[in-house]
Design a protein around this motif. Structure first.
Motif, PDB file in Angstrom:
ATOM      1  N   ARG A  15       0.895  -1.193   0.100  1.00 50.33           N
ATOM      2  CA  ARG A  15      -0.012   0.028  -0.068  1.00 50.33           C
ATOM      3  C   ARG A  15       0.821   1.269   0.166  1.00 50.33           C
ATOM      4  O   ARG A  15       0.603   2.405  -0.623  1.00 50.33           O
ATOM      5  CB  ARG A  15      -1.048  -0.062   1.248  1.00 50.33           C
ATOM      6  N   SER A  16       1.930   1.203   0.692  1.00 50.14           N
ATOM      7  CA  SER A  16       2.836   2.317   0.428  1.00 50.14           C
ATOM      8  C   SER A  16       3.480   2.642  -0.714  1.00 50.14           C
ATOM      9  O   SER A  16       3.725   3.638  -1.202  1.00 50.14           O
ATOM     10  CB  SER A  16       3.575   2.345   1.959  1.00 50.14           C
ATOM     11  N   LEU A  17       3.664   1.341  -1.295  1.00 52.49           N
ATOM     12  CA  LEU A  17       4.433   1.479  -2.576  1.00 52.49           C
ATOM     13  C   LEU A  17       3.229   1.873  -3.682  1.00 52.49           C
ATOM     14  O   LEU A  17       3.659   2.909  -4.439  1.00 52.49           O
ATOM     15  CB  LEU A  17       4.782   0.243  -3.135  1.00 52.49           C
ATOM     16  N   GLN A  18       1.961   1.559  -3.406  1.00 54.16           N
ATOM     17  CA  GLN A  18       0.770   2.245  -4.324  1.00 54.16           C
ATOM     18  C   GLN A  18       0.798   3.737  -3.962  1.00 54.16           C
ATOM     19  O   GLN A  18       0.666   4.409  -5.162  1.00 54.16           O
ATOM     20  CB  GLN A  18      -0.348   1.345  -3.924  1.00 54.16           C
ATOM     21  N   LEU A  19       0.801   4.230  -2.979  1.00 52.18           N
ATOM     22  CA  LEU A  19       0.636   5.540  -2.561  1.00 52.18           C
ATOM     23  C   LEU A  19       1.763   6.362  -3.391  1.00 52.18           C
ATOM     24  O   LEU A  19       1.407   7.503  -3.971  1.00 52.18           O
ATOM     25  CB  LEU A  19       0.483   5.953  -1.210  1.00 52.18           C
ATOM     26  N   GLU A  20       3.054   6.025  -3.217  1.00 48.96           N
ATOM     27  CA  GLU A  20       4.114   6.494  -4.004  1.00 48.96           C
ATOM     28  C   GLU A  20       3.816   6.654  -5.274  1.00 48.96           C
ATOM     29  O   GLU A  20       4.048   7.567  -5.990  1.00 48.96           O
ATOM     30  CB  GLU A  20       5.337   5.970  -3.297  1.00 48.96           C
ATOM     31  N   ARG A  23       0.831   9.011  -6.453  1.00 44.20           N
ATOM     32  CA  ARG A  23       1.023  10.282  -6.671  1.00 44.20           C
ATOM     33  C   ARG A  23       1.743  10.707  -8.017  1.00 44.20           C
ATOM     34  O   ARG A  23       1.688  11.660  -8.358  1.00 44.20           O
ATOM     35  CB  ARG A  23       1.720  10.790  -5.496  1.00 44.20           C
ATOM     36  N   TRP A  24       2.845   9.699  -8.040  1.00 46.57           N
ATOM     37  CA  TRP A  24       3.877  10.257  -9.436  1.00 46.57           C
ATOM     38  C   TRP A  24       2.871   9.971 -10.572  1.00 46.57           C
ATOM     39  O   TRP A  24       3.112  10.899 -11.488  1.00 46.57           O
ATOM     40  CB  TRP A  24       4.842   8.908  -9.207  1.00 46.57           C
ATOM     41  N   SER A  25       1.936   9.031 -10.638  1.00 38.85           N
ATOM     42  CA  SER A  25       1.337   8.693 -11.857  1.00 38.85           C
ATOM     43  C   SER A  25       0.471   9.849 -11.918  1.00 38.85           C
ATOM     44  O   SER A  25      -0.165  10.280 -13.384  1.00 38.85           O
ATOM     45  CB  SER A  25       0.350   7.430 -11.571  1.00 38.85           C
ATOM     46  N   VAL A  26      -0.539  10.135 -11.088  1.00 41.33           N
ATOM     47  CA  VAL A  26      -1.348  11.505 -11.071  1.00 41.33           C
ATOM     48  C   VAL A  26      -0.671  12.724 -11.581  1.00 41.33           C
ATOM     49  O   VAL A  26      -1.128  13.481 -12.395  1.00 41.33           O
ATOM     50  CB  VAL A  26      -2.248  11.620  -9.756  1.00 41.33           C
ATOM     51  N   ARG A  27       0.533  12.831 -10.857  1.00 44.70           N
ATOM     52  CA  ARG A  27       1.498  14.041 -11.580  1.00 44.70           C
ATOM     53  C   ARG A  27       1.735  14.053 -12.829  1.00 44.70           C
ATOM     54  O   ARG A  27       1.634  14.958 -13.420  1.00 44.70           O
ATOM     55  CB  ARG A  27       2.780  14.039 -10.424  1.00 44.70           C
ATOM     56  N   ASN A  28       2.080  12.843 -13.325  1.00 47.27           N
ATOM     57  CA  ASN A  28       2.446  12.607 -14.654  1.00 47.27           C
ATOM     58  C   ASN A  28       1.356  12.888 -15.643  1.00 47.27           C
ATOM     59  O   ASN A  28       1.484  13.626 -16.599  1.00 47.27           O
ATOM     60  CB  ASN A  28       2.901  11.120 -14.962  1.00 47.27           C
ATOM     61  N   ALA A  29       0.263  12.607 -15.187  1.00 40.93           N
ATOM     62  CA  ALA A  29      -1.048  13.027 -15.930  1.00 40.93           C
ATOM     63  C   ALA A  29      -1.313  14.457 -15.779  1.00 40.93           C
ATOM     64  O   ALA A  29      -1.299  15.056 -16.914  1.00 40.93           O
ATOM     65  CB  ALA A  29      -2.231  12.238 -15.676  1.00 40.93           C
ATOM     66  N   TYR A  30      -1.258  15.044 -14.830  1.00 39.23           N
ATOM     67  CA  TYR A  30      -1.443  16.369 -14.486  1.00 39.23           C
ATOM     68  C   TYR A  30      -0.724  17.499 -15.358  1.00 39.23           C
ATOM     69  O   TYR A  30      -0.930  18.209 -15.834  1.00 39.23           O
ATOM     70  CB  TYR A  30      -1.606  16.504 -13.051  1.00 39.23           C
ATOM     71  N   ASP A  31       0.729  17.145 -15.208  1.00 42.30           N
ATOM     72  CA  ASP A  31       1.744  18.036 -15.706  1.00 42.30           C
ATOM     73  C   ASP A  31       2.025  17.807 -17.135  1.00 42.30           C
ATOM     74  O   ASP A  31       2.242  18.719 -17.646  1.00 42.30           O
ATOM     75  CB  ASP A  31       2.959  17.666 -14.712  1.00 42.30           C
ATOM     76  N   PRO A  47      -3.484  17.296  -7.780  1.00 36.43           N
ATOM     77  CA  PRO A  47      -2.718  16.016  -7.161  1.00 36.43           C
ATOM     78  C   PRO A  47      -2.040  16.331  -5.833  1.00 36.43           C
ATOM     79  O   PRO A  47      -1.774  15.127  -5.187  1.00 36.43           O
ATOM     80  CB  PRO A  47      -1.416  16.150  -8.135  1.00 36.43           C
ATOM     81  N   ASP A  48      -1.724  17.459  -5.427  1.00 41.02           N
ATOM     82  CA  ASP A  48      -1.429  17.592  -3.991  1.00 41.02           C
ATOM     83  C   ASP A  48      -2.346  17.228  -3.066  1.00 41.02           C
ATOM     84  O   ASP A  48      -1.974  17.080  -1.883  1.00 41.02           O
ATOM     85  CB  ASP A  48      -1.032  19.183  -3.776  1.00 41.02           C
ATOM     86  N   GLN A  49      -3.655  17.083  -3.495  1.00 46.17           N
ATOM     87  CA  GLN A  49      -4.660  16.504  -2.294  1.00 46.17           C
ATOM     88  C   GLN A  49      -4.493  15.108  -2.065  1.00 46.17           C
ATOM     89  O   GLN A  49      -5.271  14.437  -1.054  1.00 46.17           O
ATOM     90  CB  GLN A  49      -6.112  16.876  -2.912  1.00 46.17           C
ATOM     91  N   LEU A  50      -3.562  14.343  -2.644  1.00 46.99           N
ATOM     92  CA  LEU A  50      -3.523  12.786  -2.503  1.00 46.99           C
ATOM     93  C   LEU A  50      -2.630  12.795  -1.605  1.00 46.99           C
ATOM     94  O   LEU A  50      -1.175  12.740  -1.374  1.00 46.99           O
ATOM     95  CB  LEU A  50      -2.815  12.110  -3.752  1.00 46.99           C
ATOM     96  N   LYS A  51      -3.123  12.336  -0.187  1.00 49.44           N
ATOM     97  CA  LYS A  51      -2.277  12.185   1.161  1.00 49.44           C
ATOM     98  C   LYS A  51      -2.131  10.884   1.606  1.00 49.44           C
ATOM     99  O   LYS A  51      -1.414  10.449   1.946  1.00 49.44           O
ATOM    100  CB  LYS A  51      -2.804  13.069   2.365  1.00 49.44           C
ATOM    101  N   LYS A  52      -3.356  10.125   1.242  1.00 50.35           N
ATOM    102  CA  LYS A  52      -3.417   8.747   1.554  1.00 50.35           C
ATOM    103  C   LYS A  52      -4.126   8.124   0.332  1.00 50.35           C
ATOM    104  O   LYS A  52      -4.644   8.811  -0.626  1.00 50.35           O
ATOM    105  CB  LYS A  52      -3.956   8.585   2.763  1.00 50.35           C
ATOM    106  N   LEU A  53      -3.894   6.697   0.266  1.00 51.01           N
ATOM    107  CA  LEU A  53      -4.501   6.200  -0.855  1.00 51.01           C
ATOM    108  C   LEU A  53      -5.869   6.274  -1.201  1.00 51.01           C
ATOM    109  O   LEU A  53      -6.341   6.410  -2.160  1.00 51.01           O
ATOM    110  CB  LEU A  53      -4.374   4.400  -0.688  1.00 51.01           C
ATOM    111  N   ASP A  54      -6.811   6.269   0.006  1.00 49.65           N
ATOM    112  CA  ASP A  54      -8.217   6.533  -0.075  1.00 49.65           C
ATOM    113  C   ASP A  54      -8.459   7.914  -0.725  1.00 49.65           C
ATOM    114  O   ASP A  54      -9.695   8.394  -1.178  1.00 49.65           O
ATOM    115  CB  ASP A  54      -8.857   6.407   1.179  1.00 49.65           C
ATOM    116  N   ASP A  55      -7.589   8.805  -0.828  1.00 44.69           N
ATOM    117  CA  ASP A  55      -7.941  10.125  -1.135  1.00 44.69           C
ATOM    118  C   ASP A  55      -8.164  10.062  -2.945  1.00 44.69           C
ATOM    119  O   ASP A  55      -8.445  10.895  -3.351  1.00 44.69           O
ATOM    120  CB  ASP A  55      -6.740  11.012  -1.039  1.00 44.69           C
TER     121      ASP A  55
END
Lengths: 432, 148
Positions: A15-20, A23-31, A47-55
């Motif tokens: 899960r922590s790997l997924q969160l990391e 965040r990278w993937s959503v950033r990749n899309a957004y940027d 994308p900065d609103q992603l603090k935890k997986l459930d976000d």
């Protein structure tokens, strides 16, 4: 196991790997993708609103329509110079959707397919015959690269030409055959009718790698019995990567989704609400590592359910049930939701009935009519009208009690229903 | 007991032609034939000179067929003869699934009736005891059965 450290990763770590990666993937899309940025800005998501997986629930969905609107390269997050391959959907239900892969994406694609093959017991000693179509469809090349990644001897025969398929199975000592489940049955039919002398059981073939269309548990049993193989489900969709999003293990109970690359959620297709674990709904995928074409909360329209069950194979990744239908395949008949796969199950359960059938929907006055055409094979044929009519009415009763709608069974001659080498056309809707 | 070949046909133009062409191409001769129909499909039932060859030809053409044991009986070509035979079956509770006849005389004063009984063996024993003449494949078609 092909990549044990990822496939058996403890849940917390995963899960922590997924969160990391999320965040990278959503950033990749957004940027890098203007359409994503506009879509998110309009919805008030950043994308900065992603603090935890459930976000992830705050992220707007990506729909098939959005993908089509961006045809061909509007959702690419990398310039064409970084793209090494392009695949495209057949576009039978509208415009095609295009997906691009960087060299790294192709590497991941091959790795996840190799994981699938290893899960079916495949090793580099295997001889793998790829009878999926090669070309824009991801099935052929996907299996091909995965098989080579595993180190298996790969036969790029492609779909069709059943006599040639049989020849290579025999002469090349094929151990694993990758094709659609309907083509597997097509092979069994071909042997029964045209090559009764061909003994598939005397060849080295032992595993079928079947996917690209929904198939039932009963169909698995029939394929296994008629071909004398172990039949495993491989699942994927080109928008997410292609085959290799998930695979069955030796347990054959549900498909493990490779969660270090793909994050899956189940939503209510009507409301878009995320449903609790174990409930049935539409699967939504998020790619966690794809560079060229990130998909973030992509609505797959596939109906399934997700669950964890301490699988004996040791994989910690979430399981999805065999896809039971699609939200867009779902037939609404007299107000009742009907999936073709349910009808298939009824037909298969009924003793001796082979799954060669077609569903024809028509409108008689204000009423919808379902007609199910079933081929009469020697196995279910009777010389007496009353037996044949009894079988038809028995099936009608079974369908009525299982589906809650009545359908008319029509018995047709063998091989009058069109067989396709790719996806079987099971439904003809004449109501429009 | 005689082997009858039964064929599944959809009830639409061209299907009978297709089946007959397969048999003709296979050199199979039909000596008696009947068709039962429903709204959606029909059953073609035939006595042929070479039932095994017929089944093989139909099968390799992808046509669904089966071999069914039927009983061929000589019946006098006079008023009331068939009635008498059928009466005997009723008394012994033997059910006839279907029957058809050759209208041409088989001998000087008899025609041939083909019966499909629920229980072929019992029916044949009864008929034989009552003195009816049961005919073999060879007697009907003039040819030896092709699998014997």
């Amino acid at each position: 196991m092909f990549q044990k450290e990822y496939e058996t990763m403890p849940r917390r770590e995963l899960r922590s790997l997924q969160l990391e990666r999320l965040r990278w993937s959503v950033r990749n899309a957004y940027d890098n993708v203007e359409s994503y940025r506009r879509h998110y800005d309009q919805a008030g998501f950043h994308p900065d609103q992603l603090k935890k997986l459930d976000d992830i629930r705050r992220v707007p969905f990506l729909t098939k329509e959005m993908m089509r609107e961006n045809y061909p390269f509007g959702l690419f997050a990398r310039p064409m110079e970084d793209v090494v391959r392009l695949h495209s959907s057949s576009g039978t239900t509208g415009n095609a959707t295009v997906v691009g892969y960087t060299a790294r994406d192709i590497e991941v694609f091959a790795e996840v397919v190799a994981r699938c093959l290893a899960a079916y017991g495949g090793t580099k000693k295997d001889v793998l015959q790829v009878a999926y179509g090669y070309g824009l469809f991801t099935g052929g090349l996907g299996l091909h690269y995965g098989a080579e990644k595993l180190g298996a001897a790969t036969i790029p025969i492609g779909g069709g030409n059943t006599d040639r398929q049989l020849m290579l199975i025999q002469d090349f000592g094929t151990t694993m055959l990758a094709c659609t489940p309907s083509y597997a049955l097509n092979i069994a039919d071909h042997i029964a009718v045209k090559r009764p002398d061909f003994k598939l059981r005397d060849t080295n073939l032992r595993v079928g790698i079947l996917g690209a269309e929904p198939w039932s548990e009963e169909m698995r049993l029939e394929i296994e019995e008629r071909l004398g193989i172990e039949a495993y489900d491989i699942y994927g969709l080109s928008e997410v990567i292609g085959p290799g999003v998930s695979a069955e293990c030796e347990k054959k109970s549900g498909l493990h989704i490779f969660e270090d690359h793909f994050y899956a959620e189940i939503i209510d297709p009507e409301t878009g609400e995320v449903l609790p674990e174990g409930e049935k709904g539409e699967i939504v995928y998020t790619s966690l590592t794809k560079e060229a074409c990130p998909v973030i909360r992509y609505r797959s329209r596939d109906i399934s359910r997700l669950y964890h069950d301490d699988c004996v194979c040791g994989r910690t990744h979430v399981k999805m049930e065999k896809v039971s239908g699609r939200t867009d395949d779902m037939l609404i008949v007299r107000g009742v939701n009907v999936f073709p796969s349910q009808i298939e199950s009824v037909l298969m359960e009924y003793e001796g009935t082979e799954p060669h059938y077609q569903i024809v929907l028509d409108r008689r006055g204000a009423m919808d009519d379902i007609e199910i055409q079933v081929e009469v094979t020697p196995a279910i044929f009777s010389d007496e009208l009353k037996n044949l009519q009894g079988m038809a009415s028995g099936l009608e009763e079974r369908i009525k009690s299982t589906l809650g709608v009545s359908a008319e069974i029509t018995l047709v001659e063998p091989r009058t229903i069109e067989r396709s080498l790719g996806k079987a056309k099971r439904v003809i809707d004449r109501r429009q | 007991m005689v082997k009858q070949v039964s064929v599944f046909l959809e009830n639409k133009p061209g299907r009978l032609e297709h089946a007959l062409k397969v048999l003709a191409d296979g050199g199979v001769n039909i000596v008696a034939l009947t068709i039962a129909e429903t709204s959606g499909f029909g059953l073609l039932r035939m006595l042929v000179d070479q039932p095994t060859k017929a089944a093989q030809a139909l099968n390799s053409a992808g046509i669904t067929s089966s071999e069914t044991p039927v009983t061929a009986v000589e019946i006098k070509d006079t008023p009331g003869s068939l009635l008498a035979a059928v009466k005997g079956f009723k008394e012994r509770n033997l059910n006839i699934e279907y029957l058809y006849t050759f209208t041409e005389r088989h001998t000087e004063d008899c025609i041939v009736v083909i019966f499909r009984f629920e229980n072929c063996e019992t029916a044949e024993r009864v008929l034989w005891k009552e003195g009816y003449k049961l005919l073999s494949h060879e007697q009907i078609t003039g040819k030896k059965q092709d699998d014997a």
